[in-house]
Enzyme design. Structure first.
Site, PDB file in Angstrom:
ATOM      1  N   SER A  57       0.865  -1.178   0.000  1.00 59.87           N
ATOM      2  CA  SER A  57       0.000   0.000   0.000  1.00 59.87           C
ATOM      3  C   SER A  57       0.901   1.227   0.000  1.00 59.87           C
ATOM      4  O   SER A  57       1.745   1.387   0.881  1.00 59.87           O
ATOM      5  CB  SER A  57      -0.884  -0.034   1.250  1.00 59.87           C
ATOM      6  OG  SER A  57      -1.706   1.109   1.324  1.00 59.87           O
TER       7      SER A  57
ATOM      8  N   LYS B 106      -0.898  -0.903  -4.476  1.00 61.06           N
ATOM      9  CA  LYS B 106      -2.141  -0.192  -4.130  1.00 61.06           C
ATOM     10  C   LYS B 106      -1.786   1.264  -3.869  1.00 61.06           C
ATOM     11  O   LYS B 106      -0.916   1.554  -3.039  1.00 61.06           O
ATOM     12  CB  LYS B 106      -2.763  -0.848  -2.894  1.00 61.06           C
ATOM     13  CG  LYS B 106      -3.811  -0.025  -2.171  1.00 61.06           C
ATOM     14  CD  LYS B 106      -4.573  -0.888  -1.174  1.00 61.06           C
ATOM     15  CE  LYS B 106      -4.724  -0.217   0.175  1.00 61.06           C
ATOM     16  NZ  LYS B 106      -5.468  -1.065   1.132  1.00 61.06           N
TER      17      LYS B 106
ATOM     18  N   LYS C  15      -3.015   4.860  -2.461  1.00 59.39           N
ATOM     19  CA  LYS C  15      -4.007   5.593  -1.684  1.00 59.39           C
ATOM     20  C   LYS C  15      -4.447   6.785  -2.526  1.00 59.39           C
ATOM     21  O   LYS C  15      -3.596   7.476  -3.108  1.00 59.39           O
ATOM     22  CB  LYS C  15      -3.389   6.064  -0.368  1.00 59.39           C
ATOM     23  CG  LYS C  15      -3.092   4.927   0.610  1.00 59.39           C
ATOM     24  CD  LYS C  15      -4.384   4.286   1.090  1.00 59.39           C
ATOM     25  CE  LYS C  15      -4.154   3.399   2.294  1.00 59.39           C
ATOM     26  NZ  LYS C  15      -5.419   2.844   2.809  1.00 59.39           N
TER      27      LYS C  15
ATOM     28  N   ASP D 247      -7.194   2.785  -3.145  1.00 67.05           N
ATOM     29  CA  ASP D 247      -7.959   2.769  -1.889  1.00 67.05           C
ATOM     30  C   ASP D 247      -8.276   4.202  -1.473  1.00 67.05           C
ATOM     31  O   ASP D 247      -7.360   5.001  -1.259  1.00 67.05           O
ATOM     32  CB  ASP D 247      -7.138   2.073  -0.795  1.00 67.05           C
ATOM     33  CG  ASP D 247      -7.912   1.918   0.514  1.00 67.05           C
ATOM     34  OD1 ASP D 247      -9.091   2.322   0.582  1.00 67.05           O
ATOM     35  OD2 ASP D 247      -7.319   1.365   1.477  1.00 67.05           O
TER      36      ASP D 247
ATOM     37  N   GLU E 145     -11.092   0.512  -3.714  1.00 67.30           N
ATOM     38  CA  GLU E 145     -11.438   0.106  -2.352  1.00 67.30           C
ATOM     39  C   GLU E 145     -12.140   1.259  -1.624  1.00 67.30           C
ATOM     40  O   GLU E 145     -11.635   2.388  -1.604  1.00 67.30           O
ATOM     41  CB  GLU E 145     -10.139  -0.292  -1.641  1.00 67.30           C
ATOM     42  CG  GLU E 145     -10.286  -0.838  -0.240  1.00 67.30           C
ATOM     43  CD  GLU E 145      -8.916  -1.252   0.329  1.00 67.30           C
ATOM     44  OE1 GLU E 145      -7.947  -1.405  -0.457  1.00 67.30           O
ATOM     45  OE2 GLU E 145      -8.818  -1.393   1.555  1.00 67.30           O
TER      46      GLU E 145
ATOM     47  N   ASP F 128     -13.887  -2.310   2.352  1.00 66.27           N
ATOM     48  CA  ASP F 128     -13.016  -2.503   3.515  1.00 66.27           C
ATOM     49  C   ASP F 128     -13.820  -2.081   4.748  1.00 66.27           C
ATOM     50  O   ASP F 128     -14.471  -2.921   5.397  1.00 66.27           O
ATOM     51  CB  ASP F 128     -11.735  -1.674   3.318  1.00 66.27           C
ATOM     52  CG  ASP F 128     -10.812  -1.619   4.521  1.00 66.27           C
ATOM     53  OD1 ASP F 128     -11.150  -2.187   5.571  1.00 66.27           O
ATOM     54  OD2 ASP F 128      -9.732  -0.987   4.428  1.00 66.27           O
TER      55      ASP F 128
ATOM     56  N   LYS G 223     -10.026  -7.735   7.081  1.00 68.93           N
ATOM     57  CA  LYS G 223      -9.100  -7.357   8.158  1.00 68.93           C
ATOM     58  C   LYS G 223      -9.683  -7.942   9.440  1.00 68.93           C
ATOM     59  O   LYS G 223     -10.775  -7.528   9.864  1.00 68.93           O
ATOM     60  CB  LYS G 223      -9.028  -5.834   8.310  1.00 68.93           C
ATOM     61  CG  LYS G 223      -8.253  -5.118   7.228  1.00 68.93           C
ATOM     62  CD  LYS G 223      -8.343  -3.617   7.460  1.00 68.93           C
ATOM     63  CE  LYS G 223      -7.628  -2.868   6.356  1.00 68.93           C
ATOM     64  NZ  LYS G 223      -7.963  -1.427   6.406  1.00 68.93           N
TER      65      LYS G 223
ATOM     66  N   GLY H 188      -4.421  -4.730   5.742  1.00 72.01           N
ATOM     67  CA  GLY H 188      -3.384  -4.518   6.746  1.00 72.01           C
ATOM     68  C   GLY H 188      -3.642  -3.246   7.525  1.00 72.01           C
ATOM     69  O   GLY H 188      -4.311  -2.328   7.036  1.00 72.01           O
TER      70      GLY H 188
HETATM   71  C1  NPQ Z   1      -6.555   0.380   4.598  1.00 69.73           C
HETATM   72  N1  NPQ Z   1      -4.240   0.091   5.512  1.00 69.73           N
HETATM   73  O1  NPQ Z   1      -6.492  -0.555   3.855  1.00 69.73           O
HETATM   74  C2  NPQ Z   1      -5.543   0.632   5.724  1.00 69.73           C
HETATM   75  C3  NPQ Z   1      -5.660   1.954   6.267  1.00 69.73           C
HETATM   76  C4  NPQ Z   1      -4.809   2.370   7.400  1.00 69.73           C
HETATM   77  C5  NPQ Z   1      -2.141  -0.644   4.626  1.00 69.73           C
HETATM   78  O2  NPQ Z   1      -3.541   0.813   3.490  1.00 69.73           O
HETATM   79  C6  NPQ Z   1      -2.716   3.565  11.811  1.00 69.73           C
HETATM   80  C7  NPQ Z   1      -3.777   2.736  12.088  1.00 69.73           C
HETATM   81  C8  NPQ Z   1      -2.434   3.863  10.522  1.00 69.73           C
HETATM   82  C9  NPQ Z   1      -4.557   2.248  11.080  1.00 69.73           C
HETATM   83  C10 NPQ Z   1      -2.941   3.662   8.144  1.00 69.73           C
HETATM   84  C11 NPQ Z   1      -3.367   0.162   4.474  1.00 69.73           C
HETATM   85  C12 NPQ Z   1      -3.219   3.361   9.476  1.00 69.73           C
HETATM   86  C13 NPQ Z   1      -4.298   2.545   9.754  1.00 69.73           C
HETATM   87  C14 NPQ Z   1      -3.748   3.162   7.136  1.00 69.73           C
HETATM   88  C15 NPQ Z   1      -5.072   2.065   8.722  1.00 69.73           C
HETATM   89  O3  NPQ Z   1      -7.515   1.128   4.498  1.00 69.73           O
HETATM   90 MG    MG Z   2      -8.606   0.128   2.931  1.00 66.94          MG
END
Ligand code: NPQ
Ligand code: MG
Length: 369
Positions: free
Chosen positions: A135, A161, A163, A188, A213, A238, A262, A290
Site C-alpha cells: 500500500s 495499491k 491511496k 484505496d 477500495e 473494507d 481485516k 493490513g
Molecule cells: C486500509 N491500511 O487498507 C488501511 C488503512 C490504514 C495498509 O492501506 C494507523 C492505524 C495507521 C490504522 C494507516 C493500508 C493506518 C491505519 C492506514 C489504517 O484502508
Molecule cells: Mg482500505
C-alpha cells in the site's frame, strides 16, 4: 484453559517513512498489544486501532479502556476458556471489534501454543507462502510516487495499491500505469468520496485497475451499489465489512465484487474466516488487508491469507515496509511472497529487548479466581 490475567501494553514504533492516507499522516505507529496468561500457555494479540478515530471509530486509548474495564472482566467469567467462547462472552458490549479481536487472538494463540498447533493449520491454510502487495501512501508529487513504486517493484512486490483522495486520483494512476505498464494495480479511497462523485470515479475506468477500495462512507452500502452500476472498475469494500452478515448484505445488494478482510475490523480471526466462507460461497474473491501491524499481527494475517479464497495479493507486506526494527524476527519478502509461520500459535513472539525499548505503558489486569 483457565485465565490468570491479561497484560495490556501500548507501544510506539517509528515508521520508516510517513504514511499518508485520505484521513491523515502517520509517522509513528502507536499500537496496543495484549498478552493473556493462562494455566496452560501465554498468547499474544495485537489491536488494529490507531491513535485517533480516523480510520474507524476505534482508537488505542478507547480500546485499552474497554479491554480493562469491560472485556477482560467478562472473559474472566468464562469456564474452560477457548477462542470460540470469546466472542459470545463479549457480545453484550457494542462495537469495539478491534479490542475484541485482540483478546480473541491472544486466547487463540495461547490455546494453539498449548496444543502445538499453528495458526495457519487451525484456520485452514492451504499454502505455505502468500503473494504480497504493498500500500503506497499519498505523496508530495508524482515523481516522488513513481520513485516509491519503482522501489517496491524492484524488491518484488506483486501488486501496488495507491491511496487516493479527491485531487490525488486519476493523474497518479495514469502516471503509474504509463510508467510501469501491465502491473497489478488498485486504489484505496478510505471513504474520501461521496455519492455525487460517480462520474469522477469513472475517470479511473480506462486504467484497468483490479479494484477501487471503499470509495464511499462505511455505512453507505446502497451508495456503493449505485456506484457499481456507474463505473467499470470493480468495487472492493473494507471499512463497510464489519461482520459476516455485513459481507452477505453487501454481496446481496451488489455493493461490492471483492472483499478486503481485516480480522481486527470484524472482531477476530474466527469471524474473518466466516467472511472468507460467505464470500467463497458467492464466488467473491477476498484478500487480506493490513493495519500497519507489527510482526505479531502480521504473523496471523499471513496465516489467514493462506486460506483458499484469498485470490488476490494482500497488504501483507514485509516488516521493513513499515519498520526498521520489528518487535518480532522480521518477515522478509522472498520472490514477492511471505512464508506462513509454522510454529505453535502465531509462530513468533516479541524479542524482549526490542519490546521493552518501544513500550510506553503496561497494565496488568488480574483475573481473580
Ligand atoms: C486500509 N491500511 O487498507 C488501511 C488503512 C490504514 C495498509 O492501506 C494507523 C492505524 C495507521 C490504522 C494507516 C493500508 C493506518 C491505519 C492506514 C489504517 O484502508
Ligand atoms: Mg482500505
Amino acid at each position: 484453559m483457565k485465565l490468570t490475567g491479561v497484560e495490556i501494553r501500548t507501544i510506539e514504533l517509528p515508521l520508516v517513512s510517513p504514511f499518508r492516507t485520505s484521513f491523515g499522516t502517520e509517522t509513528v505507529r502507536e499500537a496496543l498489544l495484549v498478552r493473556v496468561v493462562t494455566d496452560e500457555a501465554e498468547g499474544w494479540g495485537e489491536c488494529g486501532a490507531g491513535t485517533a478515530p480516523l480510520y474507524s471509530s476505534e482508537y488505542t486509548h478507547a480500546s485499552a479502556d474497554v479491554l480493562s474495564r469491560y472485556l477482560i472482566p467478562a472473559l474472566a467469567e468464562v469456564t474452560d476458556l477457548n477462542a470460540h467462547k470469546v466472542a459470545p462472552a463479549l457480545a453484550a458490549f457494542k462495537g469495539h471489534r478491534m479490542a475484541k479481536a485482540a483478546l480473541e487472538t491472544a486466547v487463540l494463540d495461547a490455546d494453539l501454543r498449548a496444543r502445538g498447533v499453528s495458526f495457519g493449520h487451525a484456520l485452514g491454510a492451504v499454502r505455505d507462502t502468500v503473494p504480497c502487495g504493498v500500500s503506497v501512501g499519498i505523496m508530495e508529487s508524482i515523481p516522488a510516487l513513481l520513485d516509491a513504486v519503482a522501489a517496491y517493484l524492484e524488491v518484488g512486490y506483486l501488486r501496488i495499491k495507491l491511496k487516493i483522495e479527491p485531487g490525488w486520483d486519476v493523474e497518479p494512476v495514469r502516471a503509474v500505469r504509463e510508467r510501469f505498464g501491465d502491473i497489478l494495480l488498485q486504489v484505496d479511497a478510505n471513504t474520501a468520496y461521496g455519492r455525487g462523485d460517480a462520474r469522477h470515479l469513472a475517470g479511473l475506468d480506462p486504467f484497468d485497475l483490479l479494484l477501487v477500495e471503499q470509495p464511499l462512507p462505511e455505512d453507505d452500502l446502497l451508495g456503493h451499489a449505485e456506484l457499481a452500476k456507474r463505473i467499470a472498475t470493480p468495487i472492493c469494500l473494507d471499512e463497510s465489512i464489519v461482520s459476516a452478515r455485513a459481507a452477505a448484505d453487501a454481496i446481496a445488494l451488489g455493493a461490492c465484487q471483492i472483499v478486503n478482510i481485516k480480522p481486527g475490523r470484524v472482531g477476530g480471526y474466527l469471524e474473518a474466516r466466516r467472511i472468507h466462507d460467505v464470500c467463497a460461497a458467492h464466488g467473491v474473491p477476498v484478500w487480506c488487508g493490513g493495519m500497519l501491524e507489527t510482526g505479531l499481527g502480521r504473523a496471523a494475517n499471513v496465516a489467514l491469507a493462506a486460506l483458499p479464497g484469498f485470490l488476490l495479493p494482500g497488504d501483507t507486506s514485509a516488516s521493513d515496509r513499515y519498520y526498521r526494527t520489528d518487535i518480532t524476527p522480521p518477515f522478509r519478502l522472498q520472490d514477492g511472497h511471505l512464508a506462513v509461520p509454522t510454529g505453535p500459535g502465531l509462530g513468533v513472539t516479541p524479542i524482549p529487548d526490542v519490546l521493552e525499548a518501544v513500550t510506553v505503558t503496561t497494565k496488568w489486569v488480574p483475573v481473580n479466581p
